[in-house]
Design a protein around this motif. Structure first.
Motif, mmCIF file in Angstrom:
data_model
loop_
_atom_site.group_PDB
_atom_site.id
_atom_site.type_symbol
_atom_site.label_atom_id
_atom_site.label_comp_id
_atom_site.label_asym_id
_atom_site.label_seq_id
_atom_site.Cartn_x
_atom_site.Cartn_y
_atom_site.Cartn_z
ATOM 1 N N ALA A 83 0.832 -1.205 0.000
ATOM 2 C CA ALA A 83 0.000 0.000 0.000
ATOM 3 C C ALA A 83 0.866 1.254 0.000
ATOM 4 O O ALA A 83 0.554 2.232 -0.688
ATOM 5 N N ALA A 84 1.974 1.222 0.730
ATOM 6 C CA ALA A 84 2.893 2.368 0.758
ATOM 7 C C ALA A 84 3.522 2.579 -0.610
ATOM 8 O O ALA A 84 3.652 3.721 -1.079
ATOM 9 N N LYS A 85 3.909 1.497 -1.268
ATOM 10 C CA LYS A 85 4.475 1.617 -2.612
ATOM 11 C C LYS A 85 3.435 2.161 -3.586
ATOM 12 O O LYS A 85 3.729 3.019 -4.416
ATOM 13 N N ARG A 86 2.220 1.650 -3.496
ATOM 14 C CA ARG A 86 1.155 2.099 -4.389
ATOM 15 C C ARG A 86 0.885 3.593 -4.199
ATOM 16 O O ARG A 86 0.733 4.342 -5.163
ATOM 17 N N ALA A 87 0.850 4.051 -2.953
ATOM 18 C CA ALA A 87 0.602 5.478 -2.684
ATOM 19 C C ALA A 87 1.733 6.343 -3.246
ATOM 20 O O ALA A 87 1.476 7.405 -3.836
ATOM 21 N N PHE A 130 17.664 2.097 -3.838
ATOM 22 C CA PHE A 130 16.519 1.248 -4.126
ATOM 23 C C PHE A 130 15.512 2.036 -4.951
ATOM 24 O O PHE A 130 15.116 3.131 -4.563
ATOM 25 N N ARG A 131 15.140 1.462 -6.092
ATOM 26 C CA ARG A 131 14.236 2.154 -7.003
ATOM 27 C C ARG A 131 12.798 1.673 -6.814
ATOM 28 O O ARG A 131 12.565 0.532 -6.414
ATOM 29 N N LEU A 132 11.901 2.568 -7.127
ATOM 30 C CA LEU A 132 10.486 2.230 -7.143
ATOM 31 C C LEU A 132 10.091 2.089 -8.602
ATOM 32 O O LEU A 132 10.222 3.041 -9.375
ATOM 33 N N GLY A 133 9.648 0.893 -8.975
ATOM 34 C CA GLY A 133 9.190 0.665 -10.334
ATOM 35 C C GLY A 133 7.679 0.757 -10.402
ATOM 36 O O GLY A 133 7.030 1.297 -9.507
ATOM 37 N N PRO A 147 9.789 2.278 0.038
ATOM 38 C CA PRO A 147 9.676 1.055 0.832
ATOM 39 C C PRO A 147 10.425 -0.081 0.129
ATOM 40 O O PRO A 147 10.351 -0.213 -1.090
ATOM 41 N N VAL A 148 11.157 -0.895 0.891
ATOM 42 C CA VAL A 148 11.986 -1.946 0.307
ATOM 43 C C VAL A 148 11.470 -3.316 0.741
ATOM 44 O O VAL A 148 11.235 -3.560 1.919
#
Length: 189
Positions: free
Chosen positions: A3-7, A133-136, A169-170
């Motif tokens: 959910a944190a990644k999605r936000a 760390f990347r967010l894809g 977030p990782v």
């Protein structure tokens, strides 16, 4: 975690959509300049990259500069299982539309392990943390591909300047990169 990644994805994608089209187009050459600040990229003989679409930071000038410099350029081809196959880039005329409107090379497929031949790997992302760390986009395609890259290869994500240093977030499967490329800049991790 998801959910944190999605936000975070939603927030960054909305900000990208608000970017001025002229600014977005004009900055594409700056990403090539930022990437070429890495001596590892200058020395590389084979580079894996991608064709940016939509609001992604532009890669067109970078792809052409790599070709002009005589580098072998590998581009991804999205498979049905979201893994990435690879094919050589032979200029804009060698591209066709793939799944989800992605631009992909139309030449022979080299297999998922072809990325291991690259001296430098440039990947897309929405943000990158201070630890690399990347967010894809959430499909895991590039995390799988990065797992196949030799440890000594140069890896970098291409993002807008304001997307560097985000609190990404990782999860255990996430793979860090060694650098972030922005307009006219290179940030190392």
């Amino acid at each position: 975690m998801r959910a944190a990644k999605r936000a975070l994805r939603d927030r960054i994608l909305a900000a990208r959509e608000r970017r001025d089209l002229l600014d977005h187009t004009a900055s594409a050459g700056g990403f090539a300049d930022g990437a070429y600040r890495a001596p590892e990229l200058q020395r590389a003989t084979t580079v894996a990259c991608y064709v940016a679409i939509g609001s992604e930071p532009g890669t067109g000038p970078l792809l052409e500069r790599l070709r002009r410099d005589g580098k072998r350029v590998l581009l991804p081809v999205l498979k049905a299982d979201n893994d990435l196959d690879w094919a050589e880039y032979d200029g804009p005329e060698s591209l066709g539309y793939g799944r989800f409107g992605l631009m992909e090379p139309t030449g022979p497929r080299l297999g998922v392990d072809a990325i291991a031949e690259a001296d430098a790997v440039l990947v897309p992302g929405l943000a990158v943390s201070e630890r690399g760390f990347r967010l894809g986009r959430g499909g895991g395609s590039y995390d799988r591909a990065l797992a196949r890259v030799p440890a000594d290869a140069f890896t970098a994500v291409i993002v807008n300047p304001e997307e560097v240093g985000a609190a990404v977030p990782v999860e255990p499967h996430d793979r860090p990169v060694r650098a972030a490329v922005t307009v006219n800049a290179l940030h190392r991790y």
